[in-house]
Each structure stands twice: as structure tokens, then as C-alpha cells.
Design an enzyme around this catalytic site. Structure first.
Site, PDB file in Angstrom:
ATOM      1  N   GLU A 138     -24.926 -41.916  16.190  1.00 30.99           N
ATOM      2  CA  GLU A 138     -24.483 -40.745  17.067  1.00 30.99           C
ATOM      3  C   GLU A 138     -25.440 -39.650  17.634  1.00 30.99           C
ATOM      4  O   GLU A 138     -25.204 -39.186  18.509  1.00 30.99           O
ATOM      5  CB  GLU A 138     -23.052 -40.241  16.294  1.00 30.99           C
ATOM      6  CG  GLU A 138     -22.143 -41.226  16.087  1.00 30.99           C
ATOM      7  CD  GLU A 138     -21.171 -41.570  17.191  1.00 30.99           C
ATOM      8  OE1 GLU A 138     -21.455 -40.904  18.186  1.00 30.99           O
ATOM      9  OE2 GLU A 138     -20.237 -42.141  17.066  1.00 30.99           O
ATOM     10  N   SER A 197      18.315 -36.073 -32.090  1.00 29.81           N
ATOM     11  CA  SER A 197      18.040 -35.474 -33.156  1.00 29.81           C
ATOM     12  C   SER A 197      16.411 -34.834 -32.981  1.00 29.81           C
ATOM     13  O   SER A 197      15.929 -34.588 -34.098  1.00 29.81           O
ATOM     14  CB  SER A 197      17.989 -36.470 -34.296  1.00 29.81           C
ATOM     15  OG  SER A 197      19.132 -37.017 -34.587  1.00 29.81           O
TER      16      SER A 197
END
Length: 696
Positions: free
Chosen positions: A82, A338
Site C-alpha cells: 500500500e 446452610s
């Protein structure tokens, strides 16, 4: 000469005016960075790996990507394809523009583009139709970007915004969606495809146009061979690879926690305390265990690093996109059964009402109009507090809570940071001992981590580098030591006493719980370094008969501990003041038997006796050691008040019980700190912390 000077001055002012005009125009019309900041929120583990990402506000997968997050070969190919002079130019490449113009004039159509990566970033920030005026505009914007940002920052903008097909933008989003991996792990063929895609993201989408995508990729590879970035052999091998024909789902780890954090913090990047490896192991385990259930039950897990109080794994459920899957089961308040009993015992230990060796009665008992029964309906009679907690007996727990007070108990949990949900607006009552309230899995993990860390609770952290939460005292280190010792002896679930149970690589103190109607099965435990909380149940809270915490939750907890690294810390030392006895008979008389208050024998009418107060040695005193040559090298402890007999302890070891007027003699073993405690027959106490020192 004056004319020349005049022209120079006019020219200088003119140039200065032009520069000022350009600077003013630049400031008045800066690049529009809206798209650069409209990112996909991402939530990461503490090592930076992505846990979950979300669509950006405009519906794109646009995940911020920096050059250090992609492989060096991809960057080399990108620049070579590019913008080979990217690192040297100031925003536009005049040679590339002239070449593109010449090729356009000769061929009558675009042969190669002259846009630099910086110009492409300008176009990605402010998309517009291709035209000559817009090309000039791109050049101006590129110059502005180069003036404002470094090369790495400009490259990061491209890596984040480059179109990759559909609503995918940026290299990281494309890499995750097409290949299921981070861009740093891309191979040559994959890197070449992502270099090619932005050229024509619609026509080259691999999930829709695989042949065109492959052609574009091979074109990039051919160019890389021509410019010497890739060898011909490597390119030939890469061209033999196929291209992805479907998009993969984005990472979805810890989705419930990620959703909550994004909604709360409104940030585009949130780094959590989660350990990526442990999180993955926890999610696999939860999914495996859920497969064993033949109903719609689900599994939730929370794992905490005790010292830092960091949550390192969080599973709010196993089927996020399923029915009720987005309910965070680790944050939803449910009845703990519990599982909160240890904290009742801890408060009683802390208040010197009880000791693990104290005797209790597990017999049918009524508390006003409340008549609890044990889980299996069988009463065991005389038991120690240790056995009562290990076997999770209900009557002893309610008996202790009746003495501690339900309001004091629940306030202690709330003050420590737990968020409790009560079924009514009335004051808490005795049923809270057996699960008559709601608490989340993450909050109960926070409380158990407090036991592991000497009785001091802190809020759990989910954000990396967040400040530590303030400490809150649940109870003292002695009570925490007793609980660790008792819970380490809880029996393993069926199938674990043989084989697996014998091979446990760490000591685990844990407790289980089952809510009314078997709606919720819990198991919570801790080792020296970690706390694990596991929950099994249905999101809608409907009963699951027969699925108790011991049989369902405990195996998951133990398996999760098996996925954790070995503990690095040793067991904490026995704290000063801990009363170590071999039998109940060695306890002070006031601690030998814990009675229900209505069963206690009536005290004879007599004058009120004040609680004991140590007269010697006073708190904070430096006490000279007796001369070793003395015939009697002992010290005499004295106390005022208290109901006889008075029991004296030194650093938790009993010295003996004495009549109020009988001397309590103690011979120091040498210099150092000592904790002196006296307990009277009514269980009241006083403590002095002193230092023994030689007088030279």
C-alpha cells in the site's frame, strides 16, 4: 537597498500571514475523528486477551488495533503493498501520485492508486465519493493527520478502520471473525488476505465470494515475491491454502460480567482481573457438569484470589443465548441454605460464647413458635460445636444464632459488603440461619475469602489495577482460624473419599448448602490462595428434588480447585489467643457446655458481679523478666471482678482455672510479646497484650 529591504519585510509579513491563515484554518477545520472513537467496547482478561467485544454504536465490529497487536510480517506486507515510503513521507507521496496520474493518462483508467496509508486513513475517517477535488482534500487531511499524530498512531487508525467486508472493520475484528485468532497469530496466507480485503471489501468477502477473495490474496502474494518481502517457495505454499467460507462468532467469555461492566463503566476498553486460562477452564467445567443434568438446571462459578480479592474466573451461566441465558446466576440473590452457618459460629467464637470443642445438644428444640428440624430429621444428641458445623446440624446453628442475635448476624454480613435480600420487611429472625434470606454467589465468595484472610472481608475486584476495597472485620483471626480448622475436616461427597479424595494436592475448607425445596445447591470453600463458590439450580428457581449441595455442588467445587495452580502460600500460623485443647474438659468451665438460654439453670439471686478486669499485668505493659537465679521465677496474675472460677490463658494456652483469691502463677519462657486472657464462669473476659523483657 531600501527597496530590497522593504520587499523582504513585506515578503516576511506575507509568509507569516499565510502561515497564520493556514494555522487558523487547520484549527477551525480539524480532521473529524468521530469514527476513530466510535469503537466496539471490548472487555479483556488481565493479560490483554479478548473476553468479549460488543458492536459499536453504529453497528460495526470496530475493535481498536495497534501495530504491536499484529504480526511483523503483516505490517511488512501492508506497507510494501500500500505505501512503501510510509515511514518517510509527510502524508502524501508525490512520486506515487505522479505515477498514478501518468498511468491514468496513458491507459484511460486507474491502473494504480497514489494514496498513502495516511490518505486512506483520511478517507476512512470522512468517506466521500472519489473525485479530483476530494483527492486534494485527502492530501490536506493527510498533512493535518501527520502533524497531529505519530506514524504508529496513524497506522493504528488504519488497522482499526480498514473495511474488511460487511460490518467488519479493522484487522483485529477481521482476524477474529474469519480465522478465530488474534492478528499476531496470522500465517502468511491469512495475512495476505487481510492486506487484499480493503481494496475491495464487498467483492472479495471470503464468506460470500471465496474465489474473488482467493484471487485478491494471491495477487498480494505475487507482489510480495516481486518486491522481495516473501520468498517464492513460501508464497507457493500459502497459495495452496483455502480461504474461510464463513464468519466465526466473536469471543464470548465471561459474557455476564462483561455486559455488566460495559453498562456500568461506559468505556471502550475494560481490562478485568480475570485470568484467561482459569476462566476458560471454569467455563469448560461448568459446561461439562451441566451436561450431566437431565433438566434445565445451570451452573455458576466464581473463583477469587484471596490475597488480592481479585475475581479470576466468573461464570454466570453456561448458555448465554439460550432461554433465560442472560440472567447472571452468579449475581442473582438466592437462598444459601446452610452455607452461611460458618459465620454464625464465627461470631460466637469471636465473642467467646463458643469454642470448637464446646459441647452442645442436638435435640428437638423450639424457639418460640419456630421449631426447626435437621435436614435428615434425625437428632444426634450431645455433639461438639466442631461436629455440629461439619455435619451442618440445624438445631445447634439456630441455638447459637438465638444467642448472637439475627440482627447482629445479618448486620455483620452487610457491613462486610454483602447484599442481602429478605423475604419480608420485618426484622431478620432465626430462619436466616437455615437460608431464610437471599445472597449472591459472588457475595458469598467474598465472605468466605474473608475467613481465609483472617476474618477480614473486602469487596471483590473485577477491574485490573482498581484500588483495593476498604477492609471490614467479620471476626478476629482466632475465630477465622477455628473456622478454617473445622471446615477443613468436612467430609467429602460420595465418590471422593476414595481415589480422587486421597489425591487432593491442597487443603480445602468448604461448606455446602441446600435451599428449601432443593431450589439451590451451593458449595463454597477456600484454600490458602483461592476461594471457589459453585451454585447449581434453575434460573426460574423451581425445585429440583434430591439435588443437594453436598452431592451436586461439592464435586464441582473440588474439580474447580483441581484446575487452579498450586497454592504458593503456607497455612497461616496459629494466631495469638487461639485456645488449643485436646478435649472439652480442658476448656474454661464457661466454654465447656453451650446451652439454649431457656434451658440454662436459673442463677441464684445475688448481687451483680462485675466482669473480670486484669489488674496485673496491665495492657501494654513492659514486664521485667524475673531473675533466673531467684527461688521463685514466676509471676502472679491478678484480676478484679469476675465470677469464679477464673481461667487464665497465655497466648491461647490454658494456664489453669483458679478461685478468685487463689494466685495464678506463670513462669515466662523468655523475652517477647504475650497475650494474657482471663475468662470468668459467665464467659466474660479481659485481655492484656504485654512484652516480657530482661532488665540488664
Amino acid at each position: 537597498m531600501n527597496v530590497v529591504r522593504h520587499r523582504l519585510i513585506v515578503g516576511a509579513f506575507g509568509a507569516f500571514g499565510c502561515l497564520c491563515a493556514l494555522a487558523t484554518a487547520d484549527r477551525a477545520n480539524p480532521p473529524d475523528m468521530t469514527r476513530a472513537v466510535t469503537l466496539s467496547p471490548e472487555v479483556t482478561a488481565k493479560d490483554g486477551s479478548l473476553l468479549r467485544a460488543f458492536l459499536s454504536k453504529d453497528g460495526a465490529w470496530r475493535i481498536r488495533t495497534t501495530p504491536d497487536q499484529v504480526g511483523p510480517r503483516y505490517l511488512a506486507m501492508l506497507k510494501a503493498y500500500e505505501d512503501k515510503r510510509f515511514d518517510r513521507h509527510g502524508g502524501f507521496d508525490s512520486a506515487a501520485l505522479l505515477r498514478a496520474a501518468w498511468q491514468l493518462a496513458r491507459a484511460g483508467h486507474v491502473v494504480s492508486g497514489g494514496s498513502t496509508l495516511t490518505m486512506q486513513v483520511a478517507r476512512l475517517l470522512e468517506p466521500n465519493p472519489h473525485s479530483l477535488p476530494y483527492k486534494v482534500f485527502q492530501i490536506i487531511r493527510a498533512l493535518q493527520l501527520e502533524a497531529r499524530y505519530s506514524k504508529d498512531e496513524i497506522l493504528s487508525l488504519y488497522l482499526t478502520l480498514a473495511p474488511m467486508g460487511g460490518n467488519l472493520e479493522g484487522v483485529r475484528a477481521a482476524s477474529l471473525s474469519y480465522f478465530g485468532k488474534e492478528p499476531a497469530a496470522l500465517d502468511l496466507a491469512q495475512s495476505a488476505l487481510l492486506v487484499a480485503l480493503p481494496q475491495s471489501p464487498t467483492r472479495q468477502r471470503p464468506d460470500r465470494h471465496a474465489r474473488a477473495a482467493r484471487t485478491g490474496r494471491d495477487k498480494v502474494l505475487g507482489r510480495m515475491v516481486a518486491v522481495g518481502v516473501v520468498s517464492a517457495g513460501d508464497a507457493k505454499i500459502a497459495m495452496q491454502d483455502g480461504v474461510p467460507f464463513a464468519r466465526q462468532p466473536m469471543p464470548l467469555n465471561a459474557p455476564h460480567l462483561a455486559q455488566r461492566l460495559v453498562l456500568k463503566h461506559k468505556a471502550t476498553h475494560i481490562a478485568t482481573t480475570l485470568d484467561a486460562g482459569i476462566q476458560a477452564a471454569a467455563e469448560r467445567l461448568a459446561l461439562q457438569e451441566r451436561a450431566y443434568f437431565d433438566d434445565t438446571a445451570d451452573v455458576a462459578l466464581v473463583v477469587v484470589e484471596n490475597k488480592s480479592r481479585n475475581i479470576i474466573a466468573y461464570v454466570g451461566g453456561t448458555d448465554y443465548w439460550g432461554r433465560a441465558g442472560q440472567v447472571d446466576l452468579a449475581a442473582r440473590a438466592r437462598s444459601p441454605g446452610s452455607a452461611l452457618k460458618p459465620f454464625i459460629y464465627g461470631l460466637a467464637f469471636d465473642n467467646l460464647l463458643l469454642h470448637p470443642a464446646s459441647r452442645m445438644e442436638d435435640v428437638p428444640t423450639t424457639f418460640g413458635d419456630y421449631a426447626p428440624r435437621d435436614f435428615d430429621g434425625v437428632f444426634l444428641g450431645a455433639v461438639t460445636a466442631r461436629s455440629a458445623l461439619q455435619m451442618s446440624l440445624n438445631i445447634p446453628a439456630v441455638m447459637i444464632l438465638d444467642r448472637v442475635g439475627p440482627l447482629a448476624f445479618t448486620l455483620s454480613l452487610q457491613n462486610a459488603g454483602a447484599h442481602l435480600a429478605f423475604p419480608t420487611r420485618d426484622a431478620p429472625s432465626l430462619p436466616v440461619a437455615l437460608g431464610g434470606l437471599g445472597i449472591s454467589l459472588s457475595d458469598i465468595a467474598m465472605l468466605y475469602a474473608g475467613i481465609a484472610e483472617g476474618g477480614t472481608a473486602r469487596g471483590l475486584r473485577t477491574i485490573k489495577d482498581a484500588p483495593a476495597a476498604p477492609p471490614h472485620r467479620l471476626f478476629g483471626p482466632v475465630a477465622a482460624y477455628y473456622l478454617r480448622d473445622v471446615l477443613s475436616g468436612v467430609g467429602l461427597p460420595d465418590g471422593w473419599a476414595m481415589g480422587q479424595g486421597l489425591l487432593r494436592k491442597r487443603s480445602i475448607a468448604f461448606k455446602t448448602g441446600t435451599s428449601y425445596g432443593y431450589r439451590d445447591a451451593w458449595a463454597v470453600g477456600f484454600s490458602h490462595d483461592y476461594t471457589v463458590a459453585a451454585w447449581v439450580g434453575r434460573a426460574d428457581g423451581t425445585p429440583r428434588p434430591g439435588h443437594a449441595g453436598r452431592e451436586v455442588g461439592a464435586p464441582i467445587l473440588l474439580k474447580m480447585f483441581g484446575q487452579l495452580p498450586p497454592d504458593r502460600r503456607d497455612a497461616p500460623p496459629v494466631p495469638a489467643g487461639a485456645l488449643l485443647v485436646r478435649a472439652t474438659s480442658e476448656l474454661p468451665p464457661s466454654l465447656r457446655l453451650f446451652r439454649h438460654e431457656t434451658d440454662a439453670p436459673a442463677a441464684p439471686q445475688m448481687a451483680q458481679v462485675p466482669p473480670p478486669a486484669i489488674a496485673f499485668p496491665p495492657n501494654g505493659a513492659v514486664v521485667p523478666l524475673p531473675d533466673a537465679k531467684s527461688k521463685d521465677p514466676s509471676l502472679q496474675f491478678k484480676a478484679d471482678g469476675g465470677r469464679a472460677p477464673l481461667t487464665w490463658l497465655v497466648n491461647g494456652a490454658p494456664l489453669g482455672s483458679f478461685d478468685r483469691f487463689a494466685p495464678a502463677l506463670y513462669t515466662p519462657q523468655g523475652e517477647g510479646l504475650a497475650r494474657i486472657t482471663v475468662v470468668d464462669a459467665d464467659g466474660r473476659s479481659d485481655t492484656s497484650e504485654i512484652r516480657f523483657k530482661k532488665i540488664r
